[in-house]
Design an enzyme around this catalytic site. Sequence first.
Site, PDB file in Angstrom:
ATOM      1  CB  THR A 381       4.746   0.090  -3.789  1.00  0.00           C
ATOM      2  OG1 THR A 381       3.397   0.474  -3.567  1.00  0.00           O
ATOM      3  CG2 THR A 381       5.584   1.333  -3.966  1.00  0.00           C
ATOM      4  CD  GLN A 418      -1.793   4.432  -6.559  1.00  0.00           C
ATOM      5  OE1 GLN A 418      -1.611   4.125  -5.393  1.00  0.00           O
ATOM      6  NE2 GLN A 418      -1.229   3.786  -7.537  1.00  0.00           N
ATOM      7  CG  ASP A 421      -3.353   5.627  -2.048  1.00  0.00           C
ATOM      8  OD1 ASP A 421      -3.676   4.684  -1.302  1.00  0.00           O
ATOM      9  OD2 ASP A 421      -2.286   5.644  -2.693  1.00  0.00           O
ATOM     10  CB  SER A 449       3.015   6.447   2.035  1.00  0.00           C
ATOM     11  OG  SER A 449       1.800   6.556   2.722  1.00  0.00           O
ATOM     12  N   GLY A 470       3.107   0.925   1.656  1.00  0.00           N
ATOM     13  CA  GLY A 470       2.074   1.842   2.151  1.00  0.00           C
ATOM     14  C   GLY A 470       2.691   2.858   3.107  1.00  0.00           C
TER      15      GLY A 470
END
Length: 564
Positions: A381, A418, A421, A449, A470
């Site tokens: 990220t 992804q 998630d 998040s 995260g």
Amino acid sequence: MRAILALLCVALVPSSGFAETTTNASRAFLHARHAAVASDSQVASAAGVEMLKSGGNAIDAACATTLALGVTNPFASGLGGGGFALVYWAKTGKTVALDFRETAPAALTARQGGDKGIRPQSGLSVGVPGEVRGLSELLRRFGALPFSRCVEPALRLSRGFAVSPWLAQQIRDEIARNPTTGPDLVAKIFSIGRQAASRLRAGDRVARPALTATLERLRRAGPEAFYRGDIAAAMVDAVSAAGGVLALDDMARYAPVEREPLTTNFLGHRVLSMPPPSAGGTIMVEVLGILANRPEEWRRKGSPTSPAYLHELAEALKHGFADRARFLGDPAFARVPLAHLLDASYHRELAQRNQPDRVLAHDAYGTPARRPTAAPRDGGTAHVSVVDEAGNAVALTTTINLEFGARIAADGIVLNDQMDDFTSERPDVFALAGSDANRPAPGKRPVSSMSPTIVLGDRGVEVVAGAAGGPRIVSATLQILLDVLVFGLDARQAMTAPRIHHQWEPDILYYEPGISIETVRALENKGQRPQSRPDIGKANLIVRSRSGLDAAADPRSGGEPAGY
Ligand code: DON
């Protein structure tokens, strides 16, 4: 020699507690009079400043920096991922939240992956990438420069750049985790041989010719070239070869969603944050709402690392994360009781429920409801903070989820993973619990998040913040805000202060080594279960100071701001 140096680094851990092995910490901070960009890469921040100096605004800068980050930090973000952006438009005071998160392919259902859920870094874990349509939509709405101009720095970098210490570390970790396939993935990303991939070190020059060809196509033909035709077909083929269900129709149908930012008043400041499917903004509003009940007490105690304050913060985080686990989902699919979760009287009730000298029973956190039906890593990220001369601001967080996403590359694009998630019977890779509200369904966006945040005050933008990491994104961003708004720390102090994290489940209070052992013992005596962790989140921050802007990248990562 390397081992001795590593030992020395550990021995010389600064007072803030984390080992600064990835960047020269002095370059992680910058004072700028007019405009600033903070990101995880010096050359990417410089790409943003290049836009600002060629007639662009904060939005152009944020997009150019994000595209450049996708080139230099392929483990964290890129064209194959998605994210969220908050924009503050100074002239009119308008605020916009753009959701360009990945969606589940039409053929992805709750049954896929079975009870164990979708395996991270697999073909099935790839969601429809949102980054290209997200960035181009931001530019169409607010940009002063065309998409083709904002792609230029990324295109240039793709022809050659130096491996940063953080990228070198990520490559080493990838190869250590996957000794057979890791070197192939790295070789593919940089179009080099397997052996050369295993030998890459910080400072080596690399290029990404496959990505150059893709970026060149996007520059000439526009962002649509990503979603239709050869490039889309290359991604679909690569994902299906890995057992995934991404289809050409999914690509063609992808659209970003404009949303109303969450706003809350905190001690006279207006805090803007990201609504669902981000859980970040909702948790932040809950935590700030709980802490707002006793700000004077925290100020009097004077320290963002006192046991009393850290205990209250951990308890507030547990309420927020418990509500996330029970209620959060894509609002297009699940009924999220947002008005209740954001209500100040609910926050007052939670503050009263908290006990200064002990923890509560597990189920006493948040709003009791259906029980949730259901070891952390960092890397995939990136957060970008920008403020321009006109006072416009962008907070943008983008992700491919885990390091190197799904570990599938096509046409130079590293695809996200992804779909991990979403919630299944077992907690996801971040040990997060969830409910039916976050089960996979075609076209649905998994809860995130990511917490891009902008704080407004009398002088317009006061703080732009966000992080990677995260669930620790939420705690890191919150602590930075609280350090600035409650304790009056400057950008550098707020960035280097040691952090804590609690996500309700598991019942562990993570703390960075900078928290003193006495504080850890005091927290233990209140019933917390502290456990040390080398770092909690990797943030990028801009704070308005008396004489301009203070920009701070996180010494926990390899970031560096730029500005003038
Ligand atoms: O959207 C999310 O919450 C996750 N996919 C973010 C993953 C992450 O931050 C990985 N580490 N830096």
